[in-house]
Design a protein around this motif. Structure first.
Motif, PDB file in Angstrom:
ATOM      1  N   GLY A 160      33.084 -11.632  44.369  1.00 30.33           N
ATOM      2  CA  GLY A 160      34.006 -10.900  43.506  1.00 30.33           C
ATOM      3  C   GLY A 160      33.311 -10.339  42.282  1.00 30.33           C
ATOM      4  O   GLY A 160      33.526  -9.173  41.907  1.00 30.33           O
ATOM      5  N   MET A 161      32.444 -11.125  41.644  1.00 25.06           N
ATOM      6  CA  MET A 161      31.711 -10.644  40.480  1.00 25.06           C
ATOM      7  C   MET A 161      30.772  -9.499  40.852  1.00 25.06           C
ATOM      8  O   MET A 161      30.640  -8.509  40.105  1.00 25.06           O
ATOM      9  N   ALA A 162      30.108  -9.622  42.010  1.00 23.33           N
ATOM     10  CA  ALA A 162      29.206  -8.554  42.441  1.00 23.33           C
ATOM     11  C   ALA A 162      29.970  -7.259  42.700  1.00 23.33           C
ATOM     12  O   ALA A 162      29.536  -6.168  42.283  1.00 23.33           O
ATOM     13  N   LEU A 163      31.108  -7.348  43.375  1.00 24.46           N
ATOM     14  CA  LEU A 163      31.917  -6.152  43.640  1.00 24.46           C
ATOM     15  C   LEU A 163      32.398  -5.519  42.342  1.00 24.46           C
ATOM     16  O   LEU A 163      32.454  -4.287  42.218  1.00 24.46           O
ATOM     17  N   HIS A 164      32.757  -6.354  41.387  1.00 26.26           N
ATOM     18  CA  HIS A 164      33.192  -5.836  40.089  1.00 26.26           C
ATOM     19  C   HIS A 164      32.079  -5.038  39.426  1.00 26.26           C
ATOM     20  O   HIS A 164      32.322  -3.935  38.893  1.00 26.26           O
ATOM     21  N   GLU A 165      30.870  -5.566  39.423  1.00 31.53           N
ATOM     22  CA  GLU A 165      29.746  -4.862  38.800  1.00 31.53           C
ATOM     23  C   GLU A 165      29.455  -3.549  39.513  1.00 31.53           C
ATOM     24  O   GLU A 165      29.207  -2.521  38.862  1.00 31.53           O
ATOM     25  N   LEU A 166      29.477  -3.563  40.833  1.00 27.50           N
ATOM     26  CA  LEU A 166      29.208  -2.341  41.595  1.00 27.50           C
ATOM     27  C   LEU A 166      30.282  -1.288  41.343  1.00 27.50           C
ATOM     28  O   LEU A 166      29.979  -0.099  41.171  1.00 27.50           O
ATOM     29  N   ALA A 167      31.545  -1.726  41.315  1.00 26.59           N
ATOM     30  CA  ALA A 167      32.644  -0.786  41.089  1.00 26.59           C
ATOM     31  C   ALA A 167      32.595  -0.223  39.675  1.00 26.59           C
ATOM     32  O   ALA A 167      32.828   0.986  39.456  1.00 26.59           O
ATOM     33  N   SER A 168      32.298  -1.077  38.694  1.00 25.72           N
ATOM     34  CA  SER A 168      32.216  -0.620  37.305  1.00 25.72           C
ATOM     35  C   SER A 168      31.106   0.401  37.140  1.00 25.72           C
ATOM     36  O   SER A 168      31.290   1.449  36.490  1.00 25.72           O
ATOM     37  N   ASN A 169      29.960   0.137  37.745  1.00 22.32           N
ATOM     38  CA  ASN A 169      28.836   1.063  37.657  1.00 22.32           C
ATOM     39  C   ASN A 169      29.148   2.380  38.365  1.00 22.32           C
ATOM     40  O   ASN A 169      28.795   3.473  37.876  1.00 22.32           O
ATOM     41  N   ALA A 170      29.840   2.278  39.526  1.00 17.81           N
ATOM     42  CA  ALA A 170      30.194   3.483  40.272  1.00 17.81           C
ATOM     43  C   ALA A 170      31.156   4.369  39.495  1.00 17.81           C
ATOM     44  O   ALA A 170      31.099   5.603  39.571  1.00 17.81           O
ATOM     45  N   CYS A 171      32.070   3.736  38.746  1.00 16.42           N
ATOM     46  CA  CYS A 171      33.027   4.512  37.948  1.00 16.42           C
ATOM     47  C   CYS A 171      32.360   5.183  36.746  1.00 16.42           C
ATOM     48  O   CYS A 171      32.771   6.276  36.328  1.00 16.42           O
ATOM     49  N   LYS A 172      31.345   4.558  36.196  1.00 17.90           N
ATOM     50  CA  LYS A 172      30.682   5.107  35.013  1.00 17.90           C
ATOM     51  C   LYS A 172      29.636   6.161  35.382  1.00 17.90           C
ATOM     52  O   LYS A 172      29.548   7.218  34.743  1.00 17.90           O
ATOM     53  N   TYR A 173      28.838   5.856  36.417  1.00 16.42           N
ATOM     54  CA  TYR A 173      27.688   6.713  36.696  1.00 16.42           C
ATOM     55  C   TYR A 173      27.594   7.182  38.145  1.00 16.42           C
ATOM     56  O   TYR A 173      26.844   8.124  38.424  1.00 16.42           O
ATOM     57  N   GLY A 174      28.298   6.529  39.052  1.00 18.54           N
ATOM     58  CA  GLY A 174      28.066   6.780  40.455  1.00 18.54           C
ATOM     59  C   GLY A 174      29.152   7.548  41.170  1.00 18.54           C
ATOM     60  O   GLY A 174      29.846   8.401  40.590  1.00 18.54           O
ATOM     61  N   ALA A 175      29.377   7.176  42.446  1.00 19.10           N
ATOM     62  CA  ALA A 175      30.259   7.943  43.321  1.00 19.10           C
ATOM     63  C   ALA A 175      31.685   8.009  42.827  1.00 19.10           C
ATOM     64  O   ALA A 175      32.370   9.024  43.007  1.00 19.10           O
ATOM     65  N   LEU A 176      32.195   6.966  42.186  1.00 13.02           N
ATOM     66  CA  LEU A 176      33.593   6.958  41.752  1.00 13.02           C
ATOM     67  C   LEU A 176      33.806   7.705  40.435  1.00 13.02           C
ATOM     68  O   LEU A 176      34.934   7.803  39.958  1.00 13.02           O
ATOM     69  N   SER A 177      32.702   8.230  39.864  1.00 12.78           N
ATOM     70  CA  SER A 177      32.857   9.082  38.681  1.00 12.78           C
ATOM     71  C   SER A 177      33.088  10.535  39.081  1.00 12.78           C
ATOM     72  O   SER A 177      33.295  11.383  38.216  1.00 12.78           O
ATOM     73  N   SER A 178      33.081  10.797  40.386  1.00 11.60           N
ATOM     74  CA  SER A 178      33.237  12.156  40.898  1.00 11.60           C
ATOM     75  C   SER A 178      34.341  12.193  41.949  1.00 11.60           C
ATOM     76  O   SER A 178      34.531  11.242  42.715  1.00 11.60           O
TER      77      SER A 178
END
Length: 352
Positions: free
Chosen positions: A249-267
């Motif tokens: 759960g912690m790993a998924l949170h970090e990946l999702a947070s990073n994706a929203c800031k800089y990665g795929a989920l920011s687009s």
């Protein structure tokens, strides 16, 4: 008349009891003894059972003839016999007038019942034999409930200590990787919320673990709308251990947070594919999980290693004695975990 004839014997018995009140009292006492809802036993001080009632036979699982004349200690569980014998010795030495204990009977079919016993010494007049009298009440269900409650309290205490340790580690590590108090608060609250989501998930299932699909859903909830088309999730039905729920759960949170800031989920054009699988058998069985981003901004590797990287790479690998790959490909971040299946998945009892 027939009615009179039928009632004659009863009337004669009643008349006889009226003429002999001691016999009537004895009969009432005998009936009470045999129909009592508790077990009653009298044993000679030499150790043999002198008399038992039906309820005691039901509790112990033996016929009356198998119990009368037998050693008083025989029907207790072997692990309890010494403690019962010591208390009986003190009773016979008049160090105790009575005592109450909860011990186990070992029944004839080898099953175990818990029994609450109140035992006293009945002293006769000079020249008469003394008897040990015991009242037995089966408390198997109550004892098991108390043991279960004790286990739950101890288990809850253990989990609380573990959770507190994780929170302390989070706070310490975040403090080392942040400069301002505002940054610390934002990161600490965010990660604490992720930890809380995992905790709520497993506690709602009475700490029996959680499905991987549920973990993914709960950890992505703060970042993307439900059924977001950019998210693709797939894998078999797998239930993982409570500790694994927290770490993944912690790993998924970090990946999702990073994706929203800089990665795929920011687009709007970005996509994230989350998958998991199992392979192999017995000692070679493995659990695999992957996070793959595509379609987002061009990825540039970070210039420094932060706490988030430590969580998704080092912490997860250490927790499961597994291997973690983290790559910052130009088309998106890729993360993959492979670990022994036994370190992650809830054990299932063998099929009978």
């Amino acid at each position: 008349m027939p009615e009179a004839a039928n009632g004659g014997g009863l009337n004669e018995e009643r008349a006889g009891q009226a003429r002999d009140p001691e016999r009537a009292a004895a009969n009432r006492l005998r009936d009470t003894y045999e129909t009592a809802g508790v077990g009653v036993v009298a044993a000679a001080t030499g150790g043999g059972w002198a008399t038992v009632n039906d309820r005691l036979c039901e509790i112990a699982g033996y016929a009356r003839g198998e119990m009368v004349g037998s050693d008083f200690i025989r029907f207790f569980h072997p692990s309890d016999r010494r403690s019962v014998g010591d208390l009986l010795d003190r009773l016979l030495k008049r160090e105790l007038s009575t005592f109450s204990i909860v011990r186990r009977f070992l029944r004839k079919d080898d099953s175990i019942v818990w029994v609450e016993l109140t035992i006293a010494l009945l002293r006769q007049d000079a020249g008469g034999d003394n008897f040990i009298v015991a009242i037995a009440h089966e408390v198997t269900d109550e004892t098991r409930l108390r043991e279960h409650q004790r286990f739950l309290i101890q288990d809850h205490s253990h989990r609380t200590r573990n959770l507190l340790t994780i929170v302390q580690v989070l706070a310490r590590q975040i403090a080392q990787h942040t400069i301002t108090s505002q940054d610390f608060e934002a990161q600490f609250v965010s990660r604490l919320a992720a930890l809380s989501a995992s905790h709520d998930l497993v506690s709602s299932r009475e700490w029996a673990g959680a499905a991987v699909a549920d973990i993914v859903r709960e950890q992505l909830r703060p970042f993307v709308p439900r059924n977001d088309a950019r998210i693709k999730v797939g894998g078999p039905s797998v239930t993982i251990r409570p500790s694994a729920v927290q770490h993944i759960g912690m790993a998924l949170h970090e990946l999702a947070s990073n994706a929203c800031k800089y990665g795929a989920l920011s687009s709007k054009t970005g996509n994230v594919n989350i998958s998991w699988s199992t392979s192999g058998a017995d000692d070679d069985a493995k659990f695999q999980m992957a996070w793959a981003e595509t379609g987002g901004p061009v990825v540039e590797p970070p210039t420094r290693s932060g706490f988030g990287q430590m969580i998704v790479r080092e912490m997860v690998a250490y927790a499961f004695n597994g291997n973690v790959e983290l790559a910052y490909d130009a088309d998106g971040v890729k993360w993959r975990l492979e670990a022994p299946l036994a370190s992650i998945v809830v054990e299932r009892p063998p099929c009978l």
